[in-house]
Design a protein around this motif. Structure first.
Motif, short mmCIF file in Angstrom:
data_model
loop_
_atom_site.label_atom_id
_atom_site.label_comp_id
_atom_site.label_asym_id
_atom_site.label_seq_id
_atom_site.Cartn_x
_atom_site.Cartn_y
_atom_site.Cartn_z
N ARG A 152 0.82 -1.22 0.00
CA ARG A 152 0.00 0.00 0.00
C ARG A 152 0.85 1.26 0.00
NH1 ARG A 152 -4.47 -0.02 4.52
NH2 ARG A 152 -5.01 1.85 3.32
N TYR A 153 2.04 1.17 0.60
CA TYR A 153 2.91 2.34 0.69
C TYR A 153 4.32 1.98 0.18
CZ TYR A 153 -0.87 3.77 3.82
OH TYR A 153 -2.10 4.07 4.36
N PRO A 154 4.46 1.73 -1.10
CA PRO A 154 5.75 1.26 -1.64
C PRO A 154 6.87 2.28 -1.52
CG PRO A 154 4.24 1.83 -3.41
CD PRO A 154 3.43 1.87 -2.14
N ASP A 155 6.55 3.56 -1.39
CA ASP A 155 7.58 4.60 -1.33
C ASP A 155 7.84 5.10 0.08
OD1 ASP A 155 7.82 4.55 -4.14
OD2 ASP A 155 6.10 5.92 -4.34
N TYR A 156 7.31 4.39 1.08
CA TYR A 156 7.49 4.84 2.46
C TYR A 156 8.97 4.83 2.84
CZ TYR A 156 7.26 4.98 7.56
OH TYR A 156 7.43 5.32 8.88
N ASP A 157 9.43 5.96 3.39
CA ASP A 157 10.83 6.09 3.78
C ASP A 157 10.95 6.67 5.19
OD1 ASP A 157 13.58 5.85 3.33
OD2 ASP A 157 13.73 7.96 2.69
N GLY A 158 9.91 6.48 5.99
CA GLY A 158 9.89 7.05 7.33
C GLY A 158 10.46 6.10 8.38
N PRO A 159 10.24 6.43 9.65
CA PRO A 159 10.76 5.61 10.75
C PRO A 159 10.18 4.20 10.73
CG PRO A 159 10.01 7.75 11.54
CD PRO A 159 9.52 7.61 10.13
N ARG A 160 10.94 3.27 11.24
CA ARG A 160 10.50 1.89 11.39
C ARG A 160 10.70 1.50 12.85
NH1 ARG A 160 9.53 0.03 6.34
NH2 ARG A 160 9.22 -2.08 7.11
#
Length: 255
Positions: A152-160
Motif C-alpha cells: 500500500r505504501y511502496p515509497d514509504y521512507d519514514g521511521p520503522r
C-alpha cells in the motif's frame, strides 16, 4: 537526537533546558533500586536507556516543565520518578496537593486524568516494562523493523519500529490488566509510543502515549516531550524544561 551533556544547554522547543545533577538524599532500599538483567530480546532498548536503571545513585529522575491540556490550560509541574515503582507529581492539584504512588497505594487520585498522568509517566515508559519484568511478566517481540504495508505504501521512507507486547497490572487502577504494545525506533532503540485499550471505562478508550525529544544526560537517555492521546485526540502534553537525575530518597517521599 538532541544531545544533553552534563550541565545546561538550550533545547529548541520552548527554550527548554536540561540540567544534570546528583541528588543529595540517600534512601534506605538501594538494594532494590537497580535492575540486574532483562530478557535478551529487550537488551537493545534497555541498553539505549544508558545506565540509569542499572547503577545506584541514579535511581531518581526529576522532570520539571510545563503541562499543556487539550482545553488550553497549562501549569508548571514537577514529576519525580524513582525505581523500582515510585512516582510523585506536584503542581497539578490545587492547594499544593500531590499525586503519588509508592508501589502499594496511590494518593491524590480524583479522576481519570490523575491516574492517566501516573500511568503515562511511569508504566507506559520503558521503565514500565522493566518494572513489569521484575514481576515475571512475559515480554514478546512482535516485529522487527516494522513499517506500513509495502504493497500500500511502496515509497514509504519514514521511521520503522521494533514492537514489543506486554501484559501488565495497574495496581493504582483497581488492579486492572493492560495488554500494551511498545513501539521502539529501530535505529535508536528508544521508545516512540505505547498503545493499549483502557477497558476500565465503557466504551473502552484507545490510548497512545508518545515519547520524543530524547536526549542524553551523563550517559543516560530521557524524553523531554511526553504526550497522551485518547481515541486519537490529545489529552495532554508535557514539555520538560529541566531533567535532573540523582540518588533515590526514602519511600515516605511518595506517600
Amino acid at each position: 537526537m538532541i544531545d544533553r551533556r552534563v550541565g545546561i544547554l538550550a533545547v529548541s522547543l520552548l527554550g527548554a533546558v536540561v540540567a544534570a545533577a546528583i541528588g543529595q538524599d540517600n534512601f534506605d532500599i538501594s538494594a532494590k533500586s537497580s535492575v540486574r538483567s532483562v530478557p535478551g530480546i529487550f537488551q537493545a532498548p534497555f541498553s539505549a536507556l544508558g545506565n540509569r536503571l542499572k547503577v545506584k545513585y541514579k535511581e531518581r529522575t526529576v522532570f520539571r516543565g510545563q503541562l499543556f491540556h487539550a482545553d488550553g490550560r497549562s501549569s508548571s509541574i514537577q514529576v519525580t520518578q524513582q525505581v523500582p515503582h515510585f512516582i510523585r507529581i506536584e503542581g497539578v492539584k490545587a492547594g499544593g496537593r500531590m499525586i503519588a504512588y509508592d508501589g502499594r497505594s496511590a494518593k491524590g487520585l480524583a479522576d481519570r486524568t490523575d491516574a492517566a498522568l501516573l500511568e503515562t509517566f511511569l508504566l507506559d515508559m520503558p521503565d514500565g516494562i522493566v518494572i513489569a519484568l521484575q514481576k515475571s511478566t512475559e515480554l514478546r517481540l512482535m516485529g522487527i523493523d516494522s513499517g506500513p504495508d509495502p504493497d500500500r505504501y511502496p515509497d514509504y521512507d519514514g521511521p520503522r519500529y521494533d514492537v514489543y507486547s506486554l501484559s501488565t497490572q495497574v495496581d493504582f487502577r483497581n488492579g486492572v490488566w493492560r495488554h500494551k504494545l511498545y513501539y521502539f525506533d529501530t535505529k535508536t532503540k528508544l521508545l516512540h509510543k505505547t498503545e493499549y485499550k483502557d477497558q476500565s471505562v465503557s466504551p473502552p478508550v484507545a490510548v497512545e502515549s508518545h515519547y520524543s525529544m530524547w536526549g542524553s544526560i551523563d550517559g543516560s537517555s530521557y524524553p523531554a516531550q511526553i504526550s497522551r492521546y485518547e481515541n486519537g485526540s490529545l489529552v495532554f502534553t508535557f514539555i520538560a524544561e529541566e531533567i535532573e537525575p540523582g540518588a533515590g530518597v526514602a519511600e515516605s517521599h511518595y506517600r
